[in-house]
Design a protein around this motif. Structure first.
Motif, PDB file in Angstrom:
ATOM      1  N   LYS A  13       0.762  -0.766  -0.415  1.00  0.00           N
ATOM      2  CA  LYS A  13       0.180   0.211  -0.010  1.00  0.00           C
ATOM      3  C   LYS A  13       0.701   0.976  -0.157  1.00  0.00           C
ATOM      4  N   GLU A  14       1.695   1.019   0.768  1.00  0.00           N
ATOM      5  CA  GLU A  14       2.457   2.512   0.904  1.00  0.00           C
ATOM      6  C   GLU A  14       4.129   2.209  -0.217  1.00  0.00           C
ATOM      7  N   LEU A  15       3.521   1.764  -1.499  1.00  0.00           N
ATOM      8  CA  LEU A  15       4.896   1.395  -2.733  1.00  0.00           C
ATOM      9  C   LEU A  15       3.734   1.676  -3.653  1.00  0.00           C
ATOM     10  N   ILE A  16       2.121   1.888  -3.666  1.00  0.00           N
ATOM     11  CA  ILE A  16       1.407   2.763  -4.893  1.00  0.00           C
ATOM     12  C   ILE A  16       1.146   4.422  -5.282  1.00  0.00           C
ATOM     13  N   CYS A  17       1.263   4.662  -6.296  1.00  0.00           N
ATOM     14  CA  CYS A  17       1.353   6.226  -6.124  1.00  0.00           C
ATOM     15  C   CYS A  17      -0.317   6.136  -6.726  1.00  0.00           C
ATOM     16  N   TYR A  23       2.289   0.387  -8.930  1.00  0.00           N
ATOM     17  CA  TYR A  23       3.809   0.452  -7.780  1.00  0.00           C
ATOM     18  C   TYR A  23       4.309   1.963  -8.168  1.00  0.00           C
ATOM     19  N   PHE A  24       5.068   2.171  -7.869  1.00  0.00           N
ATOM     20  CA  PHE A  24       6.327   3.488  -8.189  1.00  0.00           C
ATOM     21  C   PHE A  24       7.345   3.175  -9.535  1.00  0.00           C
ATOM     22  N   SER A  25       7.240   3.663 -10.346  1.00  0.00           N
ATOM     23  CA  SER A  25       7.439   3.599 -11.827  1.00  0.00           C
ATOM     24  C   SER A  25       8.448   5.507 -11.264  1.00  0.00           C
ATOM     25  N   GLN A  26      10.221   5.133 -11.333  1.00  0.00           N
ATOM     26  CA  GLN A  26      10.778   6.765 -11.300  1.00  0.00           C
ATOM     27  C   GLN A  26       9.775   7.439  -9.634  1.00  0.00           C
ATOM     28  N   PRO A  27      10.032   6.912  -8.563  1.00  0.00           N
ATOM     29  CA  PRO A  27       9.478   7.937  -7.660  1.00  0.00           C
ATOM     30  C   PRO A  27      10.031   8.831  -7.349  1.00  0.00           C
ATOM     31  N   VAL A  28       9.829   9.733  -7.048  1.00  0.00           N
ATOM     32  CA  VAL A  28      10.165  11.073  -6.602  1.00  0.00           C
ATOM     33  C   VAL A  28       9.003  11.686  -5.275  1.00  0.00           C
ATOM     34  N   THR A  29       9.946  12.350  -4.182  1.00  0.00           N
ATOM     35  CA  THR A  29       9.324  12.682  -3.774  1.00  0.00           C
ATOM     36  C   THR A  29       9.045  14.550  -3.458  1.00  0.00           C
ATOM     37  N   ILE A  30       7.707  15.039  -3.174  1.00  0.00           N
ATOM     38  CA  ILE A  30       7.480  15.808  -2.472  1.00  0.00           C
ATOM     39  C   ILE A  30       7.602  16.927  -1.278  1.00  0.00           C
ATOM     40  N   SER A  72      16.487   5.104  -3.260  1.00  0.00           N
ATOM     41  CA  SER A  72      15.815   4.324  -2.018  1.00  0.00           C
ATOM     42  C   SER A  72      14.634   3.995  -2.264  1.00  0.00           C
ATOM     43  N   LEU A  73      13.827   5.059  -2.356  1.00  0.00           N
ATOM     44  CA  LEU A  73      12.195   4.247  -2.505  1.00  0.00           C
ATOM     45  C   LEU A  73      12.000   3.646  -3.901  1.00  0.00           C
ATOM     46  N   GLU A  74      13.044   3.518  -4.448  1.00  0.00           N
ATOM     47  CA  GLU A  74      12.435   3.302  -6.182  1.00  0.00           C
ATOM     48  C   GLU A  74      13.107   1.512  -5.432  1.00  0.00           C
ATOM     49  N   LYS A  75      14.209   1.434  -4.673  1.00  0.00           N
ATOM     50  CA  LYS A  75      15.150   0.337  -4.391  1.00  0.00           C
ATOM     51  C   LYS A  75      13.759  -0.592  -3.205  1.00  0.00           C
ATOM     52  N   LEU A  76      13.098   0.457  -2.665  1.00  0.00           N
ATOM     53  CA  LEU A  76      12.059  -0.522  -1.805  1.00  0.00           C
ATOM     54  C   LEU A  76      11.039  -1.290  -2.558  1.00  0.00           C
ATOM     55  N   THR A  77      10.380  -0.358  -4.016  1.00  0.00           N
ATOM     56  CA  THR A  77      10.320  -0.553  -4.635  1.00  0.00           C
ATOM     57  C   THR A  77       9.937  -1.969  -5.236  1.00  0.00           C
ATOM     58  N   ASP A  78      10.496  -2.245  -5.915  1.00  0.00           N
ATOM     59  CA  ASP A  78      12.005  -3.245  -6.582  1.00  0.00           C
ATOM     60  C   ASP A  78      10.950  -4.779  -4.914  1.00  0.00           C
ATOM     61  N   ILE A  79      11.746  -4.676  -3.881  1.00  0.00           N
ATOM     62  CA  ILE A  79      11.470  -5.367  -3.252  1.00  0.00           C
ATOM     63  C   ILE A  79       9.832  -5.545  -2.782  1.00  0.00           C
ATOM     64  N   GLY A  80       9.126  -4.526  -2.868  1.00  0.00           N
ATOM     65  CA  GLY A  80       7.807  -5.538  -2.537  1.00  0.00           C
ATOM     66  C   GLY A  80       6.958  -6.267  -3.737  1.00  0.00           C
ATOM     67  N   SER A  81       7.695  -5.310  -4.864  1.00  0.00           N
ATOM     68  CA  SER A  81       6.645  -6.262  -6.329  1.00  0.00           C
ATOM     69  C   SER A  81       7.450  -7.790  -6.137  1.00  0.00           C
ATOM     70  N   GLN A  82       8.868  -7.649  -5.789  1.00  0.00           N
ATOM     71  CA  GLN A  82       9.342  -9.625  -5.371  1.00  0.00           C
ATOM     72  C   GLN A  82       8.063 -10.173  -4.949  1.00  0.00           C
ATOM     73  N   LEU A  83       7.557  -9.726  -3.592  1.00  0.00           N
ATOM     74  CA  LEU A  83       6.976  -9.908  -2.523  1.00  0.00           C
ATOM     75  C   LEU A  83       5.501 -10.413  -2.684  1.00  0.00           C
ATOM     76  N   SER A  84       5.573  -8.994  -3.827  1.00  0.00           N
ATOM     77  CA  SER A  84       3.246  -9.377  -4.499  1.00  0.00           C
ATOM     78  C   SER A  84       4.072 -11.155  -6.010  1.00  0.00           C
ATOM     79  N   SER A  85       5.080 -10.632  -6.162  1.00  0.00           N
ATOM     80  CA  SER A  85       4.922 -12.001  -6.800  1.00  0.00           C
ATOM     81  C   SER A  85       4.891 -13.128  -5.887  1.00  0.00           C
TER      82      SER A  85
END
Length: 461
Positions: A13-17, A23-30, A72-85
Motif C-alpha cells: 500500500k505504501e508503494l502505490i502511486c 507500483y512506483f515507477s521512478q518515484p519522486v518525493t515532494i 531508496s524508494l525505488e529500491k524498496l518498490t522493487d522489493i515490494g514487487s518481488q514480494l507481490s510476485s
C-alpha cells in the motif's frame, strides 16, 4: 501466514502511486512527504508556477525545480514487487484482480463485481456497499434458495393443473356449460327484445292502418257531401259552404304520411359493438379542403354558388372486394350530407366507362327545422326527424352484398341495401353537402378506429 500477508499488503500500500494506483515507477518525493511516479507528477507540473498543490493531500509546496529521483524508494518498490510476485504464487488458483493482480476479497453489491482491496479504495467504488466474499456468497445462496422454493411450489401447482386438464378435466368441463349458459341467457334476452320490437312494429302498423281506415271513411263522407252540394239550391249552397269548405281543408291537412316497409329507429342491443369488430381505418384521397390527417372534408365554395350541381364526391384511399368492414362518420357539424359506397361493376346491369360509378348512398336533407332521409338509388325510405343524427355507421358485407346505415347513438338501423351483386371492388364515398344558402357548414369527419360515441354525454371517446 495471515499476519505475514497483512504485513506484505501494508507494505504494498505504501508503494502505490496516489495518481495511477500502480507500483512506483521512478518515484519522486515532494515537500509534503508524498511520493508519485515521475511521469504521473510531471503531468501536473508547471515550471512557471511558484506554488504547487500536492495531488494527494492538496498541501501547497514551494517548488523551484522538479524533484530528484528517490533512489531508496525505488529500491524498496522493487522489493515490494518481488514480494507481490511471491504472494501471487502462494495464492495461485484464487481469483485475481485483473488490474492490480491481487486476490479479490470483496464484493460490490451495486455493480455486482469482485474487487481487491485496492479496487475498493478507488472513487468508482468508494461509496458503494461492499462486503466480504464469504458473506456475499452466503446472502446470495439464501436468495437463490428462496427462489428455488417458490419455483418448486409453482411447479407443483402447474403439474396439478396439467393433470386436471389432461386427466380428470373437471375445471375445463365445468367451464363449458357456464359459457353455454351465458350465451343462452344472452340469446333469450335478444329473443325477448326481438319479440317486443316486432310487437311494437305490428302495433304501430296496426295503428297506421286504423288511422288510414278512419281517414278513408272521412274522405268518403266529405266526397259524398261535396257531390250532394252540386244539387243544392243557391241558398242552401251558400249557407253550407263555409262549414263544408273548412272541414274539407282540415281533412286535407290530416293527410297520412307515406308508409314504409322498413322499420327505422328501433334500437338493437349490441349491434354497434358487433360491428366495431370489423372497424377499418379509412383515409380520403386528395381533396381541396382536407385536414392533415386525411379524415375531414368540407364542401367546396363553388358548390355554394350552384347548390343544384351534382356535388363533390370524396372517395377513400381504401377499397374492398371481400369480407366485412365497418366505419363511422361524424356529421354533427354539417346539416346536409350523403355517404355510402361507389363501385364500377354490377352483375346484370350495363355500364360504360363514361357514365361514372354506381352509387349506393344515404342522403340527409334539411328543410326548415326537420331532417329528411332518402336513399340513392331511390327506395321506400321516407324518414323524417326533428333532431339530426350526429354519427352514422356504415356496415359493408361484400360477399352477401349487404350495406347498412346505422344511427350510432340510438344503436339502430336507418336503412339497408341487400343482395347487391358486387363484382368489382367498392370504395367508401362521401359527399359533404349540398350546402345551405348563407350557412357555413363544418366538416364531415371519418372517425378514428379507436373512438367510440358516448350517447350519454353526446361526445366521442
Amino acid at each position: 501466514m495471515a499476519a505475514y500477508m497483512e504485513i506484505v499488503e501494508g507494505l504494498q500500500k505504501e508503494l502505490i502511486c496516489g495518481i495511477c494506483r500502480m507500483y512506483f515507477s521512478q518515484p519522486v518525493t515532494i515537500d509534503c512527504g508524498h511520493s508519485f511516479c515521475r511521469a504521473c507528477l510531471s503531468r501536473s507540473w508547471r515550471v512557471e508556477a511558484m506554488v504547487f498543490s500536492c495531488p494527494e493531500c492538496r498541501q501547497l509546496c514551494q517548488i523551484r525545480q522538479f524533484p530528484e529521483l528517490n533512489v531508496s524508494l525505488e529500491k524498496l518498490t522493487d522489493i515490494g514487487s518481488q514480494l507481490s510476485s511471491y504472494l501471487l504464487q502462494r495464492t495461485k488458483g484464487q481469483p485475481q484482480c485483473p488490474i492490480h493482480q491481487k486476490v479479490v476479497k470483496l464484493f460490490c453489491e451495486e455493480d455486482q463485481a469482485l474487487l481487491c482491496v485496492l479496487c475498493s479504495q478507488t472513487p468508482e467504488h468508494g461509496t458503494h456497499m461492499l462486503c466480504p466474499l464469504e458473506e456475499a456468497a452466503h446472502n446470495y445462496r439464501g436468495k437463490l434458495q428462496k427462489i428455488l422454493s417458490d419455483l418448486e411450489k409453482d411447479f407443483e401447482q402447474a403439474e396439478k393443473l396439467h393433470s386436471q386438464v389432461n386427466g380428470k378435466g373437471l375445471p375445463v368441463l365445468e367451464g363449458y356449460p357456464r359459457i353455454i349458459a351465458q350465451y343462452h341467457d344472452l340469446h333469450l334476452f335478444l329473443v325477448k327484445e326481438e319479440f317486443q320490437c316486432l310487437k311494437r312494429w305490428k302495433e304501430e302498423q296496426r295503428a297506421i292502418k286504423d288511422r288510414l281506415s278512419q281517414h278513408i271513411q272521412i274522405l268518403k263522407e266529405i266526397m259524398a257531401k261535396l257531390q250532394q252540394s252540386r244539387h243544392k239550391t243557391i241558398i242552401e249552397l251558400l249557407q253550407d259552404f263555409r262549414e263544408l269548405f273548412v272541414r274539407s281543408k282540415f281533412v286535407l291537412s290530416q293527410k297520412p304520411k307515406h308508409i314504409i316497409s322498413f322499420p327505422v329507429g328501433y334500437p338493437i342491443t349490441g349491434m354497434i359493438d358487433i360491428f366495431n369488430k370489423f372497424r377499418v381505418d379509412l383515409t380520403i384521397c386528395d381533396y381541396q379542403m382536407l385536414s392533415e390527417d386525411l379524415k375531414s372534408m368540407r364542401a367546396r365554395k363553388a358548390w355554394q354558388a350552384d347548390p343544384n350541381s351534382d356535388g363533390h364526391f370524396v372517395i377513400a384511399e381504401q377499397s374492398f372486394s371481400s369480407g366485412r368492414q365497418y366505419w363511422e362518420v361524424d356529421v354533427t357539424q354539417i346539416p346536409q350530407w350523403k355517404l355510402g359506397i361507389s363501385t364500377t361493376g354490377l352483375q346484370g346491369r350495363e355500364h360504360n366507362q363514361d357514365s361514372g360509378p354506381f352509387l349506393f348512398l344515404l342522403c340527409c336533407m334539411k328543410k326548415e327545422n326537420n331532417y329528411y332521409f332518402r336513399t340513392y338509388p331511390e327506395s321506400e325510405l321516407n324518414y323524417e326527424m326533428k333532431d339530426p343524427v350526429p354519427r352514422v355507421g356504415v356496415y359493408l358485407e361484400y360477399d352477401d352484398g349487404t350495406l347498412l346505415f346505422c344511427d350510432v347513438v340510438k344503436c339502430s338501423v336507418i336503412f339497408g341495401f341487400y343482395s347487391i351483386p358486387f363484382t368489382e371492388p367498392v370504395t367508401p364515398t362521401f359527399i359533404p353537402g349540398p350546402p345551405l344558402p348563407g350557412i357555413e357548414a363544418g366538416p364531415m369527419t371519418i372517425c378514428p378506429v379507436n373512438s367510440h360515441f358516448c350517447a350519454g354525454c353526446n361526445s366521442s371517446l
